[in-house]
Design a protein around this motif. Structure first.
Motif, short mmCIF file in Angstrom:
data_model
loop_
_atom_site.label_atom_id
_atom_site.label_comp_id
_atom_site.label_asym_id
_atom_site.label_seq_id
_atom_site.Cartn_x
_atom_site.Cartn_y
_atom_site.Cartn_z
N UNK A 290 24.35 -61.76 -106.97
CA UNK A 290 24.78 -62.72 -105.97
C UNK A 290 24.19 -62.29 -104.55
N UNK A 291 23.92 -63.07 -103.88
CA UNK A 291 23.40 -62.87 -102.41
C UNK A 291 23.74 -64.28 -101.62
N UNK A 363 36.03 -60.86 -96.05
CA UNK A 363 36.05 -62.34 -96.82
C UNK A 363 34.50 -62.36 -97.24
N UNK A 364 33.48 -61.77 -96.82
CA UNK A 364 32.31 -61.95 -97.31
C UNK A 364 32.13 -61.13 -98.66
N UNK A 370 34.08 -62.69 -106.44
CA UNK A 370 34.47 -63.95 -106.91
C UNK A 370 33.64 -64.54 -108.06
N UNK A 371 32.16 -64.27 -107.50
CA UNK A 371 31.22 -64.71 -108.19
C UNK A 371 30.93 -63.75 -109.44
N UNK A 372 30.95 -62.23 -109.11
CA UNK A 372 30.69 -61.37 -110.18
C UNK A 372 31.70 -61.24 -111.19
N UNK A 393 29.83 -56.13 -111.84
CA UNK A 393 31.13 -56.29 -111.40
C UNK A 393 31.75 -54.82 -111.55
N UNK A 394 31.28 -53.72 -111.65
CA UNK A 394 31.68 -52.53 -111.92
C UNK A 394 32.79 -52.18 -113.10
#
Length: 789
Positions: A290-291, A363-364, A370-372, A393-394
């Motif tokens: 994600x970026x 928030x960023x 949320x994506x990962x 996602x760790x």
């Protein structure tokens, strides 16, 4: 003459003398004279002061008037055109082409004379007639597609002067204009090039071909526009563009931002931070990485540019808290979810209050997390993709479970680690900096190190860790041993899918056995089954029928098949049958022999007797598969009505496509497609499944339709038989994320049915298990041909 002179002299002297009475009055009241003189002096002074104030007031008014006229003349000369009526010819204001307003036809004619194209006017408010933005295009030379290139933006306002209001057509003043040039090609493509790709020496501007106004929820006052284009980069379509803002208070256009999206997503205004103002989000995600660039609207103390778009960055921590700095550090490495969990803990410690800039950074990170998390929770078609999503996602422990699940998984994940371009390395290194003693993270760091620099380097690093325990060292070294390819080769499990049918007679000479000295015999209560293989995995890849390149050696062909099919260590195969009530029944059979005739591969298996099908078309054909062949995937269904809340535009296309497919297959009468509201009323409760079938991280929509559901559509349609449903089965239609039909059972010949969705070992995309007229086949998405095959 002399006598006359003497007579005149006394008279003149008499006039110069005051009268005796006056002298006496003055002498009697000297104060009265002083009062009179004082009153005269004060009156004279007041008169002089009033004149000064009047002159000062008039001067100030003139100065302000001239200043305002000067400002209008600089920024909008048309607003002071009335001065030309009172100015002499030598002092006329040079308005040039802005002097008179024009009709739309006149504007279009002027543009055509310059070989320019009149675009579609976009409203600046609710009424397009009062003011609008006009895109001006130009034809590109030597162009095959998207041949109109945007070269200018103009803003026009309706003339309200009596001279033009009385005309039959509207007249418009050109308020402001902005030349437009597309971004440099290097700035669009370079960030997404592979490391092996060479950057271009010469860069040319890429064309902007479309203008779109952002609707609803944009920061006010003002109007925001998106200028965009598209660049094909190998198999990807890179979107790029510019954000332009129209400031109604200054009546000017401002280019605010250039943007690029390698996945083709357009920027959108979205609520990201805690305040009521939305932020501009640019999605630059590549694959599972994600970026998301988030820009806030910030005020500036500039007359012509009162606002700007400012990116939320993680470069500098807002707080001097050590934990906060560590959280931002691991977020910058790509561990979004662990960073977000850490920040939630810090915010809780601060009683739920963070400075505005710190909250924006949090928030960023939440947006990326949320994506990962969504990617990690998906059902992936291959172990490598699943591990990649977990590590991003760790989820270190979960990823290790996939790695240890089978030798095949270990081999495939080794290939993933070899191809890693520092994204997993950076995440693992960042996690170790925060907690160097976590076993799961140490394991992945050692695995990556072993794959990329050798097992010796990994072992040296492990032994140098000051607090590593013997148990942890042994465990991680055991994982390193799995990287050895010989382990996987000796433990290939059979992965076979095929169609099965009972047979009564077997001729031993027609079959290849692992031990040719043993006769083919049945035990009590067993029957023979012939399995026609549709697909199998040889330990490296899936092969599909017909098997054109399967060339066994002339000597010891049986050993070749036993090893290639993986049935040396795993000779059992499941036989799945469907009972009339829809229930599945599974029996276990043993593979006894193999046969290859032409391009058809068959297995001979012995097992208990299965229920007969009785040629019931409502029952699927018996299916044969080994235990490790596939994993069934069953996404949770939702209704079309619920899906409409998430994707209204997609559901509109879906309903139209489904209705058209039903008409083309003859299920319902041909005719005009009903309105969306009518179709939603009839089909809104039909169940759909949402899952990624094409491995593009975007979900497809699967709609399975029962005969009863189709019959309900025909209740008010005379001309279609009512008893049709007894000899029909559920049928499926699949639509892509771009709302195109990519699979359908409505072929008109009733010879194809989607039986299940399956996860195959070693395949990136999920597979469709499709029942055909005589057998089963596995269909997978072809990225090259853009279809299931």
């Amino acid at each position: 003459m002399a006598n006359r002179s003497r007579k005149l002299t006394p008279k003149a002297s008499k006039l110069n003398k005051p009268r005796a009475g006056a002298m006496k009055r003055v002498a009697k009241n000297p104060q009265k004279k002083l009062k009179r003189e004082s009153w005269l002096s004060s009156m004279l002074a007041m008169s002089t002061t009033g004149c000064a104030y009047a002159i000062l007031f008039i001067s100030a008014s003139l100065i302000m008037a001239f200043a305002w006229i000067s400002v209008l003349f600089i920024f909008n000369p048309d607003r002071v055109s009335w001065l030309n009526k009172i100015l002499p010819s030598w002092a006329q204001i040079p308005l040039g082409k802005h002097e008179r307003p024009q009709t739309l036809k006149q504007i279009q004619l002027d543009l055509s004379k310059k070989n320019q194209i009149f675009g579609e006017p976009l409203p600046l408010n609710q009424n397009t007639e009062t003011s609008f933005l006009l895109p001006v295009f130009q034809q590109r030379a030597n162009c095959q597609s998207d041949c109109k290139e945007l070269v200018e933006l103009r803003v026009y306002e309706l003339s309200v002067e009596l001279e033009f209001k009385s005309q039959s057509e509207n007249y418009y003043y050109l308020v402001t204009q902005l030349p437009v040039t597309g971004p440099e090609e290097s700035s669009v493509t370079s960030p997404w090039l592979d490391e092996t790709s060479e950057p271009q020496d010469i860069s040319i501007p890429l064309p902007l071909t479309q203008v779109q106004r952002f609707e609803g929820g944009t920061p006010s006052p003002g109007v925001w526009f998106n200028l965009r284009g598209q660049r094909q980069q190998e198999t990807d379509a890179i979107a790029y563009g510019q954000i332009v803002y129209y400031n109604p208070e200054r009546t000017n256009l401002l280019q605010m931002l250039s943007w690029t999206s390698p996945n083709g997503q357009l920027p959108k205004w979205q609520q990201v931070t805690g305040d009521s103002t939305k932020e501009l989000v640019v999605d630059q995600t590549v694959g599972l990485e994600p970026h998301l660039q988030v820009y806030q609207v910030k005020s500036l103390k500039l007359f012509l540019k009162p606002i700007q778009l400012e990116a939320i960055t993680l470069k500098s921590p807002v707080l001097k808290d050590y934990g906060y700095q560590n959280a931002l550090s691991i977020a910058r490495s790509g561990l979004w979810t662990p960073a977000f969990e850490w920040l939630k803990f810090i915010k809780k410690q601060r009683k739920g209050v963070l400075p505005e800039a710190a909250q924006a950074q949090m928030d960023l990170i939440r947006l990326h997390s949320q994506f990962t998390q969504t990617q990690a929770q998906k059902i992936w078609a291959s172990p490598s993709q699943e591990v990649l999503a977990d590590l991003i996602d760790g989820r270190w422990g979960k990823a290790l479970q996939v790695f240890e699940a089978s030798p095949h998984n270990s081999q495939e994940i080794t290939t993933l680690l070899k191809a890693d371009k520092k994204r997993l390395w950076n995440r693992t290194a960042a996690a170790l900096r925060v907690n160097p003693n976590r076993r799961e993270v140490q394991a992945w760091f050692a695995l990556i190190l072993a794959v990329q620099q050798g097992e010796g380097q990994a072992n040296s690093w492990l032994k140098a860790q000051p607090k590593i325990t013997k148990d942890n060292l042994d465990y991680i070294q055991g994982l390193l041993a799995r990287l050895n390819g010989e382990i996987t080769k000796s433990q290939i499990s059979s992965q076979i899918v095929g169609t099965v049918q009972p047979i009564t007679q077997v001729t031993s000479s027609e079959w290849l056995q692992a031990n040719s000295t043993v006769d083919l015999k049945l035990t009590d209560n067993q029957v023979w089954y012939q399995v026609e293989v549709s697909a199998f995995n040889d330990g490296k890849r899936w092969l599909n029928s017909p098997f054109e390149n399967l060339n066994p050696p002339k000597t010891d062909a049986a050993k070749f098949f036993w090893k290639t099919l993986g049935i040396t260590s795993d000779p059992e195969i499941q036989i799945v049958v469907w009972l009339p009530n829809g229930e599945q029944q599974i029996s276990i059979a043993a593979i006894k022999a193999v046969q290859l005739r032409g391009k058809v591969l068959r297995l001979l298996a012995a097992g208990p007797k299965i229920p007969e099908n009785q040629n019931n078309v409502l029952q699927p054909k018996p299916l044969a598969l080994t235990n490790a062949a596939l994993e069934w995937v069953q996404p949770s269904p939702i209704t079309l009505r619920e899906l409409y809340q998430q994707n209204p535009q997609g559901v509109k296309v879906i309903l139209s496509s489904v209705w058209q497919s039903l008409q083309e297959s003859g299920e319902i009468l041909a005719g005009a497609i009903p309105t969306f509201e009518e179709m939603q009323e009839k089909l809104g409760d039909w169940p759909v499944q949402v899952i990624d079938l094409t491995n593009n991280a975007q979900p497809e929509i699967i709609l399975t339709i029962s005969p009863e559901a189709i019959a309900s559509l025909n209740q008010s349609k005379p001309g279609i038989p009512a008893g049709n449903t007894e000899q029909r089965r559920d049928r499926t239609i699949i639509l892509s994320d771009s709302n195109e039909v990519i699979y359908t059972d409505f072929t008109g010949n009733d010879l194809q049915r989607l039986s299940a969705i399956a996860k195959l070992s070693g395949v990136q995309s999920l597979a469709l298990l499709v029942e055909n007229a005589h057998n089963y086949s596995l269909k997978r998405w072809s990225e090259k041909n853009q279809r299931f095959e």
